[in-house]
Design an enzyme around this catalytic site. Structure first.
Site, PDB file in Angstrom:
ATOM      1  N   LYS A 114      87.354 -65.966 -12.354  1.00 45.10           N
ATOM      2  CA  LYS A 114      88.549 -65.167 -12.639  1.00 45.10           C
ATOM      3  C   LYS A 114      88.173 -64.144 -13.707  1.00 45.10           C
ATOM      4  O   LYS A 114      87.762 -64.512 -14.810  1.00 45.10           O
ATOM      5  CB  LYS A 114      89.693 -66.047 -13.132  1.00 45.10           C
ATOM      6  CG  LYS A 114      90.953 -65.256 -13.446  1.00 45.10           C
ATOM      7  CD  LYS A 114      91.983 -66.147 -14.123  1.00 45.10           C
ATOM      8  CE  LYS A 114      93.126 -65.282 -14.647  1.00 45.10           C
ATOM      9  NZ  LYS A 114      93.980 -66.027 -15.580  1.00 45.10           N
ATOM     10  N   GLY A 171     102.953 -65.008 -17.418  1.00 44.25           N
ATOM     11  CA  GLY A 171     104.332 -64.642 -17.685  1.00 44.25           C
ATOM     12  C   GLY A 171     105.396 -65.465 -16.991  1.00 44.25           C
ATOM     13  O   GLY A 171     106.565 -65.399 -17.362  1.00 44.25           O
TER      14      GLY A 171
END
Length: 257
Positions: free
Chosen positions: A95, A183
């Site tokens: 990632k 988020g």
């Protein structure tokens, strides 16, 4: 009916990717089990022996590890961390996180594109974290990304789908898995994102900061499953004005004295 998705040459059934950055090592195993996650992210600073207690000792062996390049400020640093991850973890998943903004922790999209291009050529399965922008997503796709990981809101904020409209554009225009990262603060927000058509959700802070971590992990699992079922069922129409009766309004009392 089988409902899986592919990243690189691997197939996954769970659409819940679990971050491990804020858990104690003792709690990570419980969170994984309750989430029924198949992919878990790891920061290299917690996975390198000798730095501190190794988190890898607490993650089940059947889990696909997704090391991240947390701490990288540019493409060059991200590439170095990715190569170290391959050597330590013996896997090709990576990632990409390139962040030099220390206040808002927003990803540097253009350094991310550079790192993606280099690492994809080296055979990595590159999963880039990015601010949702269609042109950047296209560039990441062309650079060899295996998926696109747009943020929903700033990292750790738990503020939900602030970038919802931009994520929808990526879903509509990019023919790669779209995995919402950062988020998401509530199971209901994860459900909404999956209903939109995103492939999977990555969550960390919302679970790690809950009073009952295993239960919150399970809540996210069920919310993501519900969202996927709703997406496959195709949501009903939305009326902008007026109403539509769900039962007949006339004729019931005809002939009744």
């Amino acid at each position: 009916m089988k409902d899986s998705f592919k990243l690189g040459n691997k197939e996954f059934n769970s659409r819940f990717i679990l971050g491990s950055g804020k858990y104690s090592n003792e709690l990570i195993n419980s969170a994984i089990n309750y989430a029924e996650a198949e992919i878990v992210t790891v920061a290299m600073r917690r996975a390198v022996s000798g730095v501190q207690e190794n988190i890898l000792d607490y993650i089940p062996k059947n889990i696909t590890l997704l090391p991240n390049t947390s701490g990288a400020r540019n493409a060059e640093e991200a590439v170095k961390i990715a190569r170290l991850a391959r050597e330590c973890i013996q896997g090709d998943f990576i990632k990409i996180e390139v962040i030099k903004d220390s206040k808002y922790l927003l990803p540097d999209n253009y350094e991310t594109i550079k790192a993606t291009e280099i690492l994809a050529k080296e055979g990595f399965i590159v999963m880039p974290y990015m601010y949702p922008d269609l042109n950047v997503a296209r560039a990441l796709r062309d650079a060899g990304a295996s998926c696109i990981m747009p943020l929903a809101a700033p990292i750790g904020s738990n503020r939900g789908l602030i970038t919802k409209e931009f994520i929808q554009i990526l879903i509509d225009e990019i023919d790669l898995p779209i995995i919402v990262d950062a988020g998401i603060g509530k199971p209901s927000q994860a459900c909404e994102a999956i209903e939109m058509g995103v492939t999977a959700i990555m969550a960390n802070t919302a679970i790690a900061t809950a009073n009952d971590i295993p239960r919150m992990a399970r809540a996210f699992k069920y919310a993501i499953q519900a969202g996927r079922e709703a997406y496959l069922a195709k949501l009903g129409r939305v009326l902008e004005k007026g109403a539509s009766a769900s039962s007949p309004l006339t004729g019931f009392l005809n002939g009744v004295e």
